[in-house]
Design an enzyme around this catalytic site. Structure first.
Site, PDB file in Angstrom:
ATOM      1  N   ARG A   1       0.862  -1.182   0.000  1.00 46.68           N
ATOM      2  CA  ARG A   1       0.000   0.000   0.000  1.00 46.68           C
ATOM      3  C   ARG A   1       0.899   1.233   0.000  1.00 46.68           C
ATOM      4  O   ARG A   1       1.945   1.251   0.666  1.00 46.68           O
ATOM      5  CB  ARG A   1      -0.878   0.039   1.256  1.00 46.68           C
ATOM      6  CG  ARG A   1      -1.974  -1.000   1.271  1.00 46.68           C
ATOM      7  CD  ARG A   1      -3.088  -0.666   0.256  1.00 46.68           C
ATOM      8  NE  ARG A   1      -4.159  -1.628   0.299  1.00 46.68           N
ATOM      9  CZ  ARG A   1      -4.307  -2.647  -0.554  1.00 46.68           C
ATOM     10  NH1 ARG A   1      -3.451  -2.833  -1.536  1.00 46.68           N
ATOM     11  NH2 ARG A   1      -5.331  -3.470  -0.439  1.00 46.68           N
TER      12      ARG A   1
ATOM     13  N   HIS B   1      -0.926   0.329  -9.845  1.00 51.77           N
ATOM     14  CA  HIS B   1      -1.559  -0.746  -9.056  1.00 51.77           C
ATOM     15  C   HIS B   1      -1.977  -1.912  -9.971  1.00 51.77           C
ATOM     16  O   HIS B   1      -3.137  -2.343  -9.959  1.00 51.77           O
ATOM     17  CB  HIS B   1      -2.768  -0.190  -8.298  1.00 51.77           C
ATOM     18  CG  HIS B   1      -3.067  -0.949  -7.028  1.00 51.77           C
ATOM     19  ND1 HIS B   1      -3.423  -0.359  -5.856  1.00 51.77           N
ATOM     20  CD2 HIS B   1      -3.072  -2.290  -6.763  1.00 51.77           C
ATOM     21  CE1 HIS B   1      -3.637  -1.273  -4.928  1.00 51.77           C
ATOM     22  NE2 HIS B   1      -3.423  -2.462  -5.456  1.00 51.77           N
TER      23      HIS B   1
HETATM   24  C1  OXD Z   1      -5.407  -6.228  -3.069  1.00 48.84           C
HETATM   25  C2  OXD Z   1      -4.820  -5.326  -4.084  1.00 48.84           C
HETATM   26  O1  OXD Z   1      -5.473  -5.895  -1.887  1.00 48.84           O
HETATM   27  O2  OXD Z   1      -5.050  -5.522  -5.283  1.00 48.84           O
HETATM   28  O3  OXD Z   1      -5.804  -7.333  -3.484  1.00 48.84           O
HETATM   29  O4  OXD Z   1      -4.112  -4.402  -3.710  1.00 48.84           O
END
Ligand code: OXD
Length: 299
Positions: free
Chosen positions: A214, A262
């Site tokens: 994250r 992402h």
């Molecule tokens: C998840 C993501 O948490 O894609 O699966 O970040």
């Protein structure tokens, strides 16, 4: 048992289709900001990625929240009543995809690909001695993703040391021994900002960071400073604090920092639907839903 789909920024359609392919009668509602309280009062389950501000406190019949991802950090909001169980998707295929991304970025750095790309730009053919790959990688996090990342890195010749609360090895020792650090931690109150000016300084000169967890694990201004000052060689960031990143985000312009939006890996709508329906069926027959997280721990 009505389920609210909160899949934004992804479209809800593919999730609804995949769920109805397994359980055609499962009642689904797609969230929109003007939904009235009467409709919200019927919602018993949520399948989603994040709660819009205030929404979790407006669902009086809520019995279950299921994340469409491996992480649940954006769903564990303070307004979510303490008794509501939260589940996540556990997807080995997704973990493998993330591990492939990490190996790609680790090899790209360790085998000096940016250097050769720069030479090519200058039409410069300059051969230098190439040693065997000897590179220590610290993998922060030992969940499904962290373990798969470690396995795949080892398979291509990296020396891997893991870090988690269970290993007992201090973070500073792992960072100091790692030419590449991979962040695969869940985002919790303990791990938010774990990569900051102090801890980045513990990494060796010329080290490299790969973040597939994250954005909020990293204090981005501190990372920018560490890279611009030359202490770190750079970073590969598949996740950022502000997603989607705005055009004026300072991360874009730092030489040595590679940004991807992402995309290291995603679970398929079919996998998410299968695991969601499994949990939903448990709930319907009065059993606890599958793949619950420990809400207090945050993962
Ligand atoms: C998840 C993501 O948490 O894609 O699966 O970040």
């Amino acid at each position: 048992m009505k389920t609210l789909l909160l899949t934004h920024p992804m479209p809800a359609g593919p999730f609804a289709e995949a769920i109805h392919a397994i359980e055609p009668e499962l009642p689904l509602l797609e969230y929109h900001p003007r939904m009235d309280e009467a409709l919200l009062a019927e919602v018993q389950a949520v399948l989603g990625w994040r709660f819009p501000p205030g929404l979790a406190g407006r669902l009086p019949a809520l019995r279950w929240v299921c994340s469409i991802g491996a992480g649940v950090d954006k769903l564990l909001v303070p307004e979510l009543p303490a008794q509501v169980p939260v589940s996540r998707i556990v997807d080995v295929e997704q973990a493998r995809g993330i591990a492939q991304y990490v190996v790609m970025m680790a090899l790209r750095h360790a085998r000096s690909l940016p250097h050769y790309e720069a030479l090519q730009q200058r039409r410069q053919w300059s051969r230098q001695p190439v040693g065997a790959l000897r590179c220590h990688v610290g993998v922060l996090g030992s969940g499904v993703v962290g373990n798969e990342v470690a396995r795949l890195l080892q398979a291509v010749g990296f020396e891997v040391q893991g870090f988690s609360r269970r290993t007992g090895v201090p973070l500073a020792a792992v960072l100091a021994a790692s030419e590449i650090v991979v962040c695969a931690l869940p985002l919790t109150t303990d791990s938010a900002g774990i990569l900051n000016a102090r801890t980045l300084a513990q990494m060796p000169h010329g080290a490299y960071l790969i973040n597939i967890a994250r954005g909020a694990h990293v204090v981005e201004p501190d990372l920018i400073e560490a890279v611009r000052s030359g202490h770190l060689a750079g970073a590969a960031l598949d996740v950022q604090c502000h997603e989607p990143m705005r055009a004026d985000d300072p991360l874009w312009d730092v030489p040595g920092i590679t940004i991807t939006p992402h995309v290291a890996a995603q679970s398929s709508a079919q996998t998410i639907a299968a695991q969601f329906v499994e949990g939903w069926r448990c709930l319907r027959r009065g059993a606890p839903p599958t793949r619950q997280v420990d809400r207090a721990a945050g993962y």
